[in-house]
Design an enzyme around this catalytic site. Structure first.
Site, PDB file in Angstrom:
ATOM      1  N   ASP A  65       5.318  46.857 -66.261  1.00  0.00           N
ATOM      2  CA  ASP A  65       4.724  47.582 -67.390  1.00  0.00           C
ATOM      3  C   ASP A  65       3.198  47.676 -67.276  1.00  0.00           C
ATOM      4  OD1 ASP A  65       7.340  46.774 -68.072  1.00  0.00           O
ATOM      5  OD2 ASP A  65       6.889  46.758 -70.212  1.00  0.00           O
ATOM      6  N   HIS A 101       1.549  50.024 -69.904  1.00  0.00           N
ATOM      7  CA  HIS A 101       1.276  50.261 -71.331  1.00  0.00           C
ATOM      8  C   HIS A 101      -0.154  50.699 -71.643  1.00  0.00           C
ATOM      9  CE1 HIS A 101       5.082  49.571 -73.206  1.00  0.00           C
ATOM     10  NE2 HIS A 101       5.244  48.393 -72.628  1.00  0.00           N
ATOM     11  N   ASP A 130       7.269  52.202 -68.400  1.00  0.00           N
ATOM     12  CA  ASP A 130       6.400  51.791 -69.513  1.00  0.00           C
ATOM     13  C   ASP A 130       4.928  51.985 -69.170  1.00  0.00           C
ATOM     14  OD1 ASP A 130       8.671  51.335 -70.964  1.00  0.00           O
ATOM     15  OD2 ASP A 130       8.154  49.293 -71.573  1.00  0.00           O
ATOM     16  N   ASN A 169      11.729  52.306 -71.038  1.00  0.00           N
ATOM     17  CA  ASN A 169      12.235  52.675 -72.365  1.00  0.00           C
ATOM     18  C   ASN A 169      11.172  53.367 -73.221  1.00  0.00           C
ATOM     19  OD1 ASN A 169      11.140  49.900 -72.416  1.00  0.00           O
ATOM     20  ND2 ASN A 169      11.645  49.960 -74.587  1.00  0.00           N
ATOM     21  N   HIS A 170       9.887  53.232 -72.837  1.00  0.00           N
ATOM     22  CA  HIS A 170       8.835  53.929 -73.598  1.00  0.00           C
ATOM     23  C   HIS A 170       8.602  55.362 -73.121  1.00  0.00           C
ATOM     24  CE1 HIS A 170       7.178  50.856 -76.389  1.00  0.00           C
ATOM     25  NE2 HIS A 170       7.913  50.091 -75.605  1.00  0.00           N
ATOM     26  N   HIS A 211      13.972  49.386 -64.952  1.00  0.00           N
ATOM     27  CA  HIS A 211      13.049  48.874 -65.959  1.00  0.00           C
ATOM     28  C   HIS A 211      13.626  47.683 -66.725  1.00  0.00           C
ATOM     29  CE1 HIS A 211       9.798  48.712 -68.773  1.00  0.00           C
ATOM     30  NE2 HIS A 211      10.661  48.709 -69.765  1.00  0.00           N
ATOM     31  N   HIS A 261       9.882  45.051 -68.318  1.00  0.00           N
ATOM     32  CA  HIS A 261      10.391  45.105 -69.696  1.00  0.00           C
ATOM     33  C   HIS A 261      10.070  43.897 -70.575  1.00  0.00           C
ATOM     34  CE1 HIS A 261      12.841  46.965 -72.764  1.00  0.00           C
ATOM     35  NE2 HIS A 261      13.893  46.205 -72.621  1.00  0.00           N
TER      36      HIS A 261
END
Length: 316
Positions: free
Chosen positions: A79, A81, A107, A139-140, A187, A262
């Protein structure tokens, strides 16, 4: 399965972005390294440039399989982000493409301050080095999630909602898993529905992430030391899976390791199930709220895995 496009068609699609334009976008994004951390400075990209990044990368994602089959040596990142400065630190550490091959586990957006720079940089590299640089879906990378956790607001504040929708169309075409010899990457994790990798290969895109089922689990599930078999997931989505489930899955599919992201882990990476699962998380000081390190996993030609660590910053 869809036939591979004819070479001239492929040429046509990937030629949609002028190399000079692409290189200039990458140059502006890399130059951000020279700005003072925390200055609040942003990289200026035009809406037209960003739309082009989305359109051209989307074509490349669709030309490549939904289950990527990649070769070592390669570096794997978890990730990000929207922590764009940390993404640049990862590349400084591992080498900017094409000095190294990369696989990112999803992500890219939400939570951090610079989701737009982060995703644009990654898409630009995907276009420039389509056979050396790979991005999976997290998932984002899903409208119903990034509508809430920051990306929508960032797009709306800096550009408009239309641009957010264009990103959604692009995200809906991302691959969901990758195989590097005997290492399966995704992920989130495995799924009670996943018996064979051909099930992943047969998924068609563009694709919205469903609320349950195979694709949902690949992006949402988590390993758990407290469960045998499959358990409920505190996230309210998908499942948790135990070490026994992992061992059975790997044996049945003749694999050695599951590599996933994740979850924030303190050292940037963490093994589970007797080193049959590894979690890689690449956003140090996640959200400014955690003291975690970030990590990148390097797989060499002989499939030996090692880790490079981005320490959390000292500053409070």
């Amino acid at each position: 399965m869809a036939e591979k496009p004819a070479p001239e068609q492929e040429q046509e699609q990937t030629r949609a972005m002028e190399p000079a334009v692409l290189d200039d976008i990458i140059r502006r994004l890399v130059e951000f390294r020279n700005t003072r951390p925390g200055s609040g400075k942003q990289v200026h990209l035009s809406e037209g440039e960003i739309r082009q990044l989305c359109a051209v990368s989307k074509d490349i994602f669709l030309q490549q399989p939904i289950l990527l089959e990649l070769e070592a040596p390669i570096k794997i990142c978890g990730d990000i982000h929207g922590q764009y400065s940390d993404l640049l630190r990862l590349f400084e550490y591992g080498g900017f493409p094409p000095d190294a091959n990369y696989l990112f586990l999803g992500d890219y957006v939400d939570r951090g301050k610079q989701s737009l720079e982060t995703i644009c940089f990654l898409l630009a590299y995907k276009i420039k080095y389509p056979e050396n640089f790979f991005l999976l879906r997290g998932n984002h990378e899903c409208a119903s999630i990034n509508r809430i956790y920051g990306f929508y607001d960032e797009c709306k504040r800096r550009f408009n909602v239309r641009l957010w929708k264009i990103f959604t169309d692009c995200f809906n075409c991302l691959p969901v898993a990758a195989l590097i010899d005997r290492i399966l990457c995704m992920h989130g994790g495995i799924s009670p529905e996943l018996m064979s990798l051909d099930q992943i290969r047969s998924i068609s895109r563009p694709l919205d992430i469903p609320d349950s089922g195979l694709v949902c689990d690949l992006l949402w599930s988590d390993p758990s030391g407290d469960v045998k078999g499959w358990g409920a997931n505190d996230r309210g989505v998908s499942y948790t899976f135990g070490a026994d489930t992992v061992a059975e899955f790997l044996q049945k599919n003749d694999m050695d390791l599951i590599c996933r992201a994740h979850q924030v882990v303190e050292d940037g990476y963490e093994f589970f199930a007797e080193r049959q699962v590894v979690t890689v998380f690449s956003a140090p000081n996640y959200c400014g709220e955690f003291d975690n390190a970030g990590a990148m996993m390097s797989i060499d030609e002989s499939l030996m895995c090692s880790f490079q660590i981005l320490k959390p910053s000292e500053k409070k």
